[in-house]
Scaffold this motif. Structure first.
Motif, mmCIF file in Angstrom:
data_model
loop_
_atom_site.group_PDB
_atom_site.id
_atom_site.type_symbol
_atom_site.label_atom_id
_atom_site.label_comp_id
_atom_site.label_asym_id
_atom_site.label_seq_id
_atom_site.Cartn_x
_atom_site.Cartn_y
_atom_site.Cartn_z
ATOM 1 N N LEU A 226 -46.745 55.290 -13.923
ATOM 2 C CA LEU A 226 -45.559 55.591 -14.727
ATOM 3 C C LEU A 226 -44.410 56.090 -13.858
ATOM 4 O O LEU A 226 -43.264 55.672 -14.017
ATOM 5 C CB LEU A 226 -45.856 56.582 -15.845
ATOM 6 C CG LEU A 226 -46.956 56.142 -16.833
ATOM 7 C CD1 LEU A 226 -47.160 57.217 -17.896
ATOM 8 C CD2 LEU A 226 -46.645 54.810 -17.492
ATOM 9 N N VAL A 227 -44.702 56.998 -12.921
ATOM 10 C CA VAL A 227 -43.706 57.417 -11.934
ATOM 11 C C VAL A 227 -43.802 56.473 -10.733
ATOM 12 O O VAL A 227 -44.593 55.534 -10.715
ATOM 13 C CB VAL A 227 -43.943 58.879 -11.506
ATOM 14 C CG1 VAL A 227 -43.701 59.821 -12.674
ATOM 15 C CG2 VAL A 227 -45.357 59.070 -10.960
ATOM 16 N N ARG A 228 -42.994 56.721 -9.705
ATOM 17 C CA ARG A 228 -42.977 55.841 -8.535
ATOM 18 C C ARG A 228 -44.280 55.986 -7.741
ATOM 19 O O ARG A 228 -44.804 57.089 -7.568
ATOM 20 C CB ARG A 228 -41.793 56.167 -7.630
ATOM 21 C CG ARG A 228 -41.642 55.199 -6.456
ATOM 22 C CD ARG A 228 -40.531 55.639 -5.526
ATOM 23 N NE ARG A 228 -39.252 55.733 -6.220
ATOM 24 C CZ ARG A 228 -38.152 56.241 -5.671
ATOM 25 N NH1 ARG A 228 -38.193 56.742 -4.441
ATOM 26 N NH2 ARG A 228 -37.029 56.278 -6.368
ATOM 27 N N GLY A 229 -44.798 54.886 -7.293
ATOM 28 C CA GLY A 229 -46.033 54.926 -6.512
ATOM 29 C C GLY A 229 -46.259 53.646 -5.746
ATOM 30 O O GLY A 229 -45.690 52.598 -6.062
ATOM 31 N N VAL A 230 -47.081 53.752 -4.718
ATOM 32 C CA VAL A 230 -47.501 52.583 -3.932
ATOM 33 C C VAL A 230 -49.017 52.536 -4.007
ATOM 34 O O VAL A 230 -49.699 53.508 -3.649
ATOM 35 C CB VAL A 230 -47.032 52.691 -2.466
ATOM 36 C CG1 VAL A 230 -47.526 51.479 -1.672
ATOM 37 C CG2 VAL A 230 -45.518 52.810 -2.389
ATOM 38 N N GLU A 231 -49.539 51.411 -4.475
ATOM 39 C CA GLU A 231 -50.978 51.293 -4.677
ATOM 40 C C GLU A 231 -51.720 51.124 -3.346
ATOM 41 O O GLU A 231 -51.151 50.637 -2.367
ATOM 42 C CB GLU A 231 -51.263 50.091 -5.585
ATOM 43 C CG GLU A 231 -50.597 50.200 -6.940
ATOM 44 C CD GLU A 231 -50.173 48.848 -7.480
ATOM 45 O OE1 GLU A 231 -50.878 47.851 -7.222
ATOM 46 O OE2 GLU A 231 -49.118 48.780 -8.140
ATOM 47 N N LYS A 232 -52.963 51.522 -3.368
ATOM 48 C CA LYS A 232 -53.787 51.400 -2.173
ATOM 49 C C LYS A 232 -53.892 49.929 -1.767
ATOM 50 O O LYS A 232 -53.778 49.016 -2.582
ATOM 51 C CB LYS A 232 -55.183 51.961 -2.437
ATOM 52 C CG LYS A 232 -56.009 51.145 -3.412
ATOM 53 C CD LYS A 232 -57.446 51.634 -3.471
ATOM 54 C CE LYS A 232 -58.286 50.722 -4.365
ATOM 55 N NZ LYS A 232 -59.710 51.065 -4.325
ATOM 56 N N ALA A 233 -54.105 49.699 -0.487
ATOM 57 C CA ALA A 233 -54.251 48.338 0.035
ATOM 58 C C ALA A 233 -55.401 48.361 1.037
ATOM 59 O O ALA A 233 -55.192 48.610 2.236
ATOM 60 C CB ALA A 233 -52.956 47.865 0.683
ATOM 61 N N GLU A 234 -56.598 48.140 0.531
ATOM 62 C CA GLU A 234 -57.794 48.230 1.373
ATOM 63 C C GLU A 234 -57.719 47.268 2.551
ATOM 64 O O GLU A 234 -58.077 47.611 3.692
ATOM 65 C CB GLU A 234 -59.038 47.934 0.539
ATOM 66 C CG GLU A 234 -59.293 48.945 -0.575
ATOM 67 C CD GLU A 234 -59.980 50.211 -0.089
ATOM 68 O OE1 GLU A 234 -60.184 50.349 1.134
ATOM 69 O OE2 GLU A 234 -60.302 51.059 -0.931
ATOM 70 N N LYS A 235 -57.250 46.047 2.291
ATOM 71 C CA LYS A 235 -57.206 45.045 3.361
ATOM 72 C C LYS A 235 -56.219 45.428 4.455
ATOM 73 O O LYS A 235 -56.355 45.011 5.609
ATOM 74 C CB LYS A 235 -56.843 43.677 2.778
ATOM 75 C CG LYS A 235 -57.919 43.116 1.862
ATOM 76 C CD LYS A 235 -57.536 41.750 1.340
ATOM 77 C CE LYS A 235 -58.626 41.187 0.421
ATOM 78 N NZ LYS A 235 -58.255 39.838 -0.115
ATOM 79 N N ALA A 236 -55.215 46.215 4.083
ATOM 80 C CA ALA A 236 -54.234 46.664 5.074
ATOM 81 C C ALA A 236 -54.624 48.009 5.684
ATOM 82 O O ALA A 236 -53.839 48.595 6.449
ATOM 83 C CB ALA A 236 -52.860 46.767 4.423
#
Length: 456
Positions: A226-236
Motif C-alpha cells: 500500500l505504501v512505497r516498497g520494493v519487492e524482494k528479488a531472490e534471483k538478484a
C-alpha cells in the motif's frame, strides 16, 4: 269488550294446547346438550386412511439441506445461467453482520463460466486447467441472523454507472477484481480491457476494464504494501523487501482523484522478510539475516503503520480535491481483512490443499497471525471512519470482513490446477496454490459483500 278481556279468553280456551313456559325452556336446553354431544363424539367426515398431517405453527420442521448435484463436466455445470436465479437487488437489512456464519449447500450454478471469462488469468481458471470435481462451486455463505443477498450484476452496474472502482493491493486484490469483472460480464454487458501506461504494465498487475455502455470502469493496481516498497528479488540476490513507511505508492495514490471506490487488500507480503525505512533511515527489520544488523521489528506493527498512514492519506487527498473542485462527491474506501491460506505443510515444498468440502462452523479456528491481521484492519478502518465524521463524511470507510468465511473454504483454491500442465519440481513434487481462489469460487462472495457495502 276490551282487548285485555279477549286475550284472557283466548288463553283459557287454548290452555290445553300450550306448555308452561318453564317446561319449554327446560326441554330446549336438553335438546341443545344432545346436539352438542352428537358433534363431539361423532366425526361427520368420511373415513380416510391418509389424513393430512396437522402442522403446528410453533413446531419447526427440519428439512434436509439440498445436496450438490452429481458430478458433471465443468462446461455442463457452468455454461447455462439459471433463469430462476434472479438476484435479489434489495439491500440487506441495516446492521447485518456478514463476518460470521456458515457455508450451506447451494444447487444453483455460478453466474459466470470459469472457462470462458476473459478476465481470469490462467492461474485461477481451475476448471480450464483440468479440475474435474465441481462440488466447490455449489456453496453459499449464510450469515447468522440475516441474509446476504445474491450478487446482482444489474444493481452493481447501476451503481457503477459513470464511476470507477479500483482494487489496490496484492494478488488477492487482483483475484477479487477479476471476479467482479466476470460477475458483471454475466449480465451480457461485455467489458473492453484497456492497456495501462507502458511503465505500469507488469504481467497483468495493472489492468483496466471499461463497460462502455455504462461508462463504468474497474481497475486493479499492484501495490502489495500500500505504501512505497520494493519487492524482494531472490534471483538478484535480494532476499527481503524494502518498505518505506512514510512514502506513498504514487502509482495508485496519484490516480485517487478519478476513483469513486477503492478496495484495498494487503497483508501476505508483510510476512516476508523486510527492511523498514522512515525519514531516510532504517527503522527496523523483520526476519532479516543477522549480518544486516538491524533491529527486529514486528511485521504486525509495520502492517498497522502502513494501513493507518494509507487511510489517513486517502482521506486527506480527497478532502483536498473536494476543496479545489468545490464538491463533496462521496468516495467509498473498503478494505478486505486477511484471507487465510490452506497449505497442509510448507507452501514452498509442494504442500497440497486436498480437501473437497468446506469446514463446518467451529471446525477450523482462525490462526493467531490471521486473527491479528484481521483485528488490525478492523480497528484501523473503524478509527478512520470516526475521523471522517460519520455518515455525512466525504469519505465512507468500511471493512470487508472475509477472514472467517475464507478460513472455512480449503476446497476453493486451485491446488495443482494453477496451470494446465503442472510443473514437477526437482524434488518430484507439483507446486500447489492454496492461497488464491478458483474462479468461480469463494472470492465471488467477497464481491457479494462489496455490493452491499457500496449500496450503503
Amino acid at each position: 269488550m276490551s282487548f285485555t278481556h279477549l286475550v284472557k279468553t283466548y288463553e283459557v280456551q287454548n290452555d290445553k294446547l300450550l306448555l308452561p313456559k318453564k317446561q319449554l325452556v327446560t326441554y330446549a336446553l336438553y335438546a341443545l346438550i344432545a346436539v352438542a354431544l352428537l358433534y363431539l363424539f361423532i366425526d361427520p367426515a368420511p373415513a380416510s386412511s391418509s389424513k393430512p398431517a396437522v402442522t403446528l405453527p410453533w413446531v419447526q420442521q427440519e428439512l434436509p439441506p439440498p445436496s450438490p448435484p452429481p458430478y458433471q463436466q465443468p462446461d455442463e455445470v457452468l455454461s447455462s445461467a439459471p433463469t430462476q436465479q434472479v438476484a435479489k437487488e434489495a439491500s440487506a437489512p441495516q446492521g447485518c453482520d456478514y463476518s460470521d456464519g456458515e457455508w450451506v449447500p447451494d444447487p444453483n450454478p455460478p453466474l459466470y463460466n470459469g472457462t470462458t471469462c476473459e478476465a481470469i488469468k490462467d492461474g485461477r481458471s481451475c476448471a480450464a486447467n483440468g479440475r474435474r470435481d465441481t462440488g466447490y462451486l455449489h456453496w453459499r455463505w449464510q450469515p447468522r441472523g440475516c441474509e446476504l443477498p445474491a450478487f446482482s450484476p444489474a444493481a452493481f452496474l447501476r451503481w457503477l454507472r459513470h464511476k470507477h472502482v479500483a482494487f489496490v493491493g496484492d494478488s488477492l486484490a487482483r483475484n477479487q477484481a477479476e471476479s467482479l469483472v466476470c460477475l458483471l460480464s454475466s449480465s451480457r454487458s461485455r467489458p473492453e480491457e484497456e492497456e495501462e501506461e507502458e511503465e505500469l504494465v507488469d504481467g497483468g498487475r495493472f489492468r483496466r476494464w471499461v463497460f462502455i455502455e455504462h461508462n463504468a470502469t474497474v481497475s486493479v493496481f499492484w501495490s502489495p504494501f500500500l505504501v512505497r516498497g520494493v519487492e524482494k528479488a531472490e534471483k538478484a540476490g535480494v532476499p527481503y523487501n524494502d518498505v518505506v513507511l512514510d512514502a506513498f505508492d504514487e502509482r495508485w495514490m496519484s490516480r485517487l482523484g478519478e476513483v469513486d471506490a477503492v478496495v484495498l487488500s494487503a497483508g501476505q507480503w508483510f510476512k516476508i522478510p523486510s527492511v523498514y525505512h522512515e525519514s531516510g533511515r532504517v527503522v527496523g527489520c523483520h526476519a532479516c539475516a543477522k549480518e544486516l544488523n538491524h533491529t527486529e521489528t514486528s511485521f504486525f506493527a509495520a502492517f498497522r503503520d502502513a494501513v493507518h498512514r494509507t487511510l489517513v492519506e486517502v482521506a486527506r487527498r480527497h478532502e483536498h480535491d473536494a476543496a479545489i473542485h468545490k464538491g463533496r462527491k462521496e468516495k467509498v474506501v473498503a478494505m478486505a481483512t486477511f484471507s487465510p491460506s490452506h497449505f497442509e505443510g510448507d507452501w514452498d515444498k509442494g504442500a497440497p490443499c486436498p480437501k473437497k468440502q468446506p469446514y463446518k462452523s467451529g471446525e477450523k479456528e482462525v490462526g493467531y497471525t490471521e486473527a491479528e491481521m484481521r483485528r488490525i484492519v478492523l480497528e484501523e478502518v473503524e478509527a478512520a471512519a470516526a475521523r471522517a465524521g460519520g455518515a455525512a463524511a466525504a469519505v465512507r470507510f468500511a471493512a470487508l470482513d472475509v477472514t472467517t468465511l475464507a478460513n472455512l473454504r480449503p476446497d476453493g483454491h486451485p491446488g495443482p490446477y494453477m496451470r494446465k500442465n503442472p510443473v514437477v519440481g526437482d524434488d518430484g513434487r507439483v507446486q500447489n496454490d492454496c492461497l488464491h481462489w478458483c474462479m468461480p469460487g469463494p472470492v465471488d462472495t467477497f464481491n457479494q459483500i462489496l455490493l452491499q457495502t457500496v449500496l450503503g
